[in-house]
Structure formats: structure tokens, C-alpha cells
Enzyme design. Structure first.
Site, PDB file in Angstrom:
ATOM      1  N   THR A  50       0.833  -1.208   0.000  1.00  0.00           N
ATOM      2  CA  THR A  50       0.000   0.000   0.000  1.00  0.00           C
ATOM      3  C   THR A  50       0.864   1.253   0.000  1.00  0.00           C
ATOM      4  O   THR A  50       0.687   2.157  -0.842  1.00  0.00           O
ATOM      5  CB  THR A  50      -0.916  -0.006   1.230  1.00  0.00           C
ATOM      6  OG1 THR A  50      -1.686  -1.207   1.235  1.00  0.00           O
ATOM      7  CG2 THR A  50      -1.841   1.198   1.217  1.00  0.00           C
ATOM      8  N   THR A  51       1.819   1.326   0.914  1.00  0.00           N
ATOM      9  CA  THR A  51       2.709   2.488   1.003  1.00  0.00           C
ATOM     10  C   THR A  51       3.497   2.665  -0.283  1.00  0.00           C
ATOM     11  O   THR A  51       3.800   3.788  -0.693  1.00  0.00           O
ATOM     12  CB  THR A  51       3.655   2.335   2.203  1.00  0.00           C
ATOM     13  OG1 THR A  51       2.874   2.200   3.397  1.00  0.00           O
ATOM     14  CG2 THR A  51       4.583   3.527   2.338  1.00  0.00           C
ATOM     15  N   TYR A 142      -1.807 -10.818   3.191  1.00  0.00           N
ATOM     16  CA  TYR A 142      -1.833  -9.398   3.569  1.00  0.00           C
ATOM     17  C   TYR A 142      -3.288  -9.033   3.866  1.00  0.00           C
ATOM     18  O   TYR A 142      -4.082  -8.819   2.957  1.00  0.00           O
ATOM     19  CB  TYR A 142      -1.240  -8.576   2.425  1.00  0.00           C
ATOM     20  CG  TYR A 142      -1.171  -7.082   2.625  1.00  0.00           C
ATOM     21  CD1 TYR A 142      -1.531  -6.462   3.825  1.00  0.00           C
ATOM     22  CD2 TYR A 142      -0.721  -6.266   1.586  1.00  0.00           C
ATOM     23  CE1 TYR A 142      -1.449  -5.097   3.982  1.00  0.00           C
ATOM     24  CE2 TYR A 142      -0.639  -4.887   1.729  1.00  0.00           C
ATOM     25  CZ  TYR A 142      -1.010  -4.314   2.932  1.00  0.00           C
ATOM     26  OH  TYR A 142      -0.934  -2.943   3.083  1.00  0.00           O
ATOM     27  N   LYS A 172       0.409 -10.475   7.377  1.00  0.00           N
ATOM     28  CA  LYS A 172       0.570  -9.048   7.641  1.00  0.00           C
ATOM     29  C   LYS A 172      -0.815  -8.566   8.035  1.00  0.00           C
ATOM     30  O   LYS A 172      -1.707  -8.420   7.199  1.00  0.00           O
ATOM     31  CB  LYS A 172       1.080  -8.303   6.415  1.00  0.00           C
ATOM     32  CG  LYS A 172       1.238  -6.798   6.624  1.00  0.00           C
ATOM     33  CD  LYS A 172       1.653  -6.112   5.330  1.00  0.00           C
ATOM     34  CE  LYS A 172       1.955  -4.640   5.513  1.00  0.00           C
ATOM     35  NZ  LYS A 172       0.789  -3.820   5.887  1.00  0.00           N
ATOM     36  N   SER A 174      -3.142  -5.932   9.024  1.00  0.00           N
ATOM     37  CA  SER A 174      -3.346  -4.483   9.012  1.00  0.00           C
ATOM     38  C   SER A 174      -4.799  -4.154   9.319  1.00  0.00           C
ATOM     39  O   SER A 174      -5.540  -3.626   8.475  1.00  0.00           O
ATOM     40  CB  SER A 174      -2.918  -3.891   7.670  1.00  0.00           C
ATOM     41  OG  SER A 174      -1.540  -4.063   7.469  1.00  0.00           O
ATOM     42  N   GLY A 198       0.211  -4.364  11.380  1.00  0.00           N
ATOM     43  CA  GLY A 198       0.325  -3.312  10.386  1.00  0.00           C
ATOM     44  C   GLY A 198      -0.352  -2.002  10.720  1.00  0.00           C
ATOM     45  O   GLY A 198      -0.539  -1.167   9.828  1.00  0.00           O
ATOM     46  N   ASP A 200       0.535   0.989  12.886  1.00  0.00           N
ATOM     47  CA  ASP A 200       1.713   1.435  13.628  1.00  0.00           C
ATOM     48  C   ASP A 200       1.390   2.038  14.984  1.00  0.00           C
ATOM     49  O   ASP A 200       2.111   1.819  15.962  1.00  0.00           O
ATOM     50  CB  ASP A 200       2.491   2.467  12.790  1.00  0.00           C
ATOM     51  CG  ASP A 200       2.913   1.926  11.435  1.00  0.00           C
ATOM     52  OD1 ASP A 200       2.440   0.837  11.046  1.00  0.00           O
ATOM     53  OD2 ASP A 200       3.696   2.595  10.745  1.00  0.00           O
ATOM     54  N   GLU A 201       0.285   2.795  15.041  1.00  0.00           N
ATOM     55  CA  GLU A 201      -0.060   3.493  16.281  1.00  0.00           C
ATOM     56  C   GLU A 201      -0.609   2.561  17.358  1.00  0.00           C
ATOM     57  O   GLU A 201      -0.791   2.974  18.505  1.00  0.00           O
ATOM     58  CB  GLU A 201      -1.060   4.620  16.001  1.00  0.00           C
ATOM     59  CG  GLU A 201      -2.374   4.177  15.392  1.00  0.00           C
ATOM     60  CD  GLU A 201      -2.363   4.166  13.881  1.00  0.00           C
ATOM     61  OE1 GLU A 201      -3.445   4.375  13.284  1.00  0.00           O
ATOM     62  OE2 GLU A 201      -1.286   3.933  13.274  1.00  0.00           O
ATOM     63  N   SER A 217       4.597   1.926   7.518  1.00  0.00           N
ATOM     64  CA  SER A 217       5.222   3.035   6.798  1.00  0.00           C
ATOM     65  C   SER A 217       6.077   3.907   7.711  1.00  0.00           C
ATOM     66  O   SER A 217       7.087   4.461   7.275  1.00  0.00           O
ATOM     67  CB  SER A 217       4.147   3.888   6.120  1.00  0.00           C
ATOM     68  OG  SER A 217       3.257   4.443   7.080  1.00  0.00           O
TER      69      SER A 217
END
Length: 308
Positions: A50-51, A142, A172, A174, A198, A200-201, A217
């Protein structure tokens, strides 16, 4: 053959550098690899996801990028995972064969999201057809339902999957559904599969549940700080780990309110690393100069526990 090194820790979801006129900018990838390794202490990458605007790239561009990352990462990176997902099966299979041919350490695939699989069996059948084209390469699903709209629970997906996809290595993950993630990890008592978070926060919460690591990312430019969070968690020094997670969240909360996506990620990475990431590809549009100034000021204002 040497035993495969387990994939754990941080995996940078790589950005696709582009020239001002929108062509992929292969020559900067060497500098990008050195930056990740030397400045961010990140030695695993996830390419064309995606990134990386993978679904906005042509098949030929995706192959060129995969080849360049493999070439420049040789003897520097531990794992290069190539995302081979596409909206049609033949292209996924072509990309899987190519990834195997160039020696990728793993391949990953998202669920097709125009004509969507509606149940576990349909999704597994699709993945099996892709994975079988690279029979020696570890395969990752993913899972990113916010973008694909495919909300088949991973816990359900895992039941019996090795019998159908012998190379299945992990996920993965997310999504913010930590209940689903927790059930996956609970079922994975032997540690057969790898679960890479996936979002990050929310990484610290996933680590507490037993995630092996993370793909994201922000590890392009906050990898060093996030690695320190992982070290604190492993000690264990949960209070210190929380400080790192809270500060990452403070930055992301700020930029999300401004409007934050792949285009803005490219701008932040350019600002932090000094490596020109260029514009995104339409329909995405470049970050505004106002965003860039505000994001840089916010990031510069953060005082990390290590003194940065």
C-alpha cells in the site's frame, strides 16, 4: 541449504520513489537501503504494498522495483518481502514467479477487492493459486480489510491452511481487530506462523498479545525510535515502551487530523531522510506545502526518551 531466518522485528513498508514527472526513480533505492539500515536500524522491507503504491504501478514497474530492491539490498537486508497482489489472478501469478526467480525472501498477497471472495474457501483457493507459482518461497496473507473490504476473519482462515498452502508462513495483519489477532496467536501455540502487525499506532498492544513484529510506513523514518520501543518491551520496561508508543501516536494523531495518507508519507520521508521520494501517482495528489511545514514542525518538537 541454511535454515531460514525467522522474520521478526520491524519491516519497513517501502515507498516507491518517483521522479517529478511520475516515473519510478530506481537510482535512489541504493541510498534508501543505506538509510534504512544505517539510520533507522531496519533490515527488513515489504515492497510494492500500500505504502509503495503497488496497485497504481504497472506489472513491469513492479518487477523493476522488486529487482532493484533485491539488488541493492544484497548483503545489507535480512528479508525482502515482495507484495504480488493484484486484481486478477494471472498478474498475481506472474509477479509471484518473478519474485521467486529473483530470490525474494517471501511473497505476500492481498485479497482481490473488485470482485471479492465472500468466504474463507474462495479466498484460500485464490491464495493457493498464487502461492503454487512460487513453491519454494514463504507466503504471507496481507490482511487489510479497511482497503479491500474483505472482512473474512484471519482466525477462520488459518484452520487447515498448511494443507492447502504448504508455503504459508504468516499474516501481515493491518486491521484494528485485536480480538481476531489474539485468537490467531492463541491458536499458533507451536509458533509455526508469523504475525506482523500493520497498524503502527497500536503496535504495543499487538506486541502484548504476542505479535512477532510489524510492517509499517512509519518505520521508514521512525524506525530507530520504534526499535527502542521494542527493546523496552523486551526488557520488560513497559512504562518506557508506552512513552515511545504515546509519542508515535501523538505525531500520527496530529497528521491524521490534517489528512494523512501515502502522499503525505512520501513528503514526511523526503523531509526526514533528505531522499527525494517525489510525488504520488494519480488519483493521489502531492502533499501541500502547508502540511509539510506543519508535520515537520510537529515531528521536530517531539522529545523522545532517548533524547532525540
Amino acid at each position: 541449504m541454511a535454515p531460514r531466518k525467522k522474520l521478526k522485528g520491524l519491516v519497513a513498508a517501502t515507498i516507491t520513489p518517483m521522479t517529478p514527472d511520475g516515473k519510478i526513480n530506481l537510482p535512489v533505492i541504493r541510498q534508501y537501503v543505506d538509510y534504512l539500515v544505517n539510520e533507522q536500524n531496519v533490515k527488513n522491507i515489504f515492497v510494492n504494498g500500500t505504502t509503495g503504491e503497488g496497485l497504481s504501478l504497472s506489472i513491469q514497474e513492479r518487477k523493476q522495483l522488486a529487482e532493484e530492491w533485491m539488488c541493492q539490498g544484497k548483503d545489507k537486508l535480512d528479508h525482502v518481502i515482495i507484495h504480488v497482489g493484484a486484481l486478477n489472478l494471472p498478474e498475481c501469478q506472474e509477479l509471484a514467479r518473478h519474485a521467486a526467480a529473483i530470490g525474494a525472501d517471501g511473497i505476500a498477497v492481498i485479497a482481490p477487492f473488485f470482485f471479492k471472495p465472500t468466504n474463507k474457501d474462495e479466498l484460500v483457493a485464490f491464495m493457493q493459486k498464487v502461492a503454487s507459482e512460487a513453491p519454494e518461497v514463504p507466503f504471507y496473507y496481507y490482511h487489510i480489510p479497511p482497503l479491500t473490504g474483505v472482512k473474512i476473519r484471519v482466525e477462520e482462515l488459518l484452520d487447515g491452511i498448511k494443507a492447502q498452502i504448504p508455503t504459508f508462513q504468516g499474516v501481515k495483519f493491518s486491521d484494528t481487530d485485536l480480538l481476531d489477532l489474539a485468537q490467531c496467536i492463541h491458536k499458533n501455540e507451536t509458533g509455526e506462523f508469523e504475525f506482523l502487525y500493520g497498524v503502527d499506532e497500536q503496535l504495543l498492544g499487538a506486541l502484548a498479545l504476542g505479535a512477532n513484529g510489524a510492517v509499517g510506513s512509519t518505520y521508514n523514518y521512525l524506525g530507530r525510535q520504534t526499535n527502542l520501543m521494542l527493546q523496552a518491551f523486551a526488557k520488560p520496561d513497559f512504562a518506557l515502551a508506552q512513552q515511545y508508543q504515546f509519542l508515535t501516536g501523538e505525531f500520527l494523531n496530529f497528521v491524521i487530523k490534517l489528512g494523512f495518507g501515502v502522499a503525505q508519507t512520501k513528503a514526511v520521508m523526503t523531509s526526514v531522510s533528505g531522499i527525494p521520494m517525489g510525488p504520488p501517482r494519480l488519483p493521489l495528489v502531492a502533499a501541500s506545502s502547508e502540511f509539510i511545514l506543519k508535520a515537520k514542525a510537529k515531528l521536530d518538537s517531539i522529545v523522545w526518551p532517548n533524547g532525540d
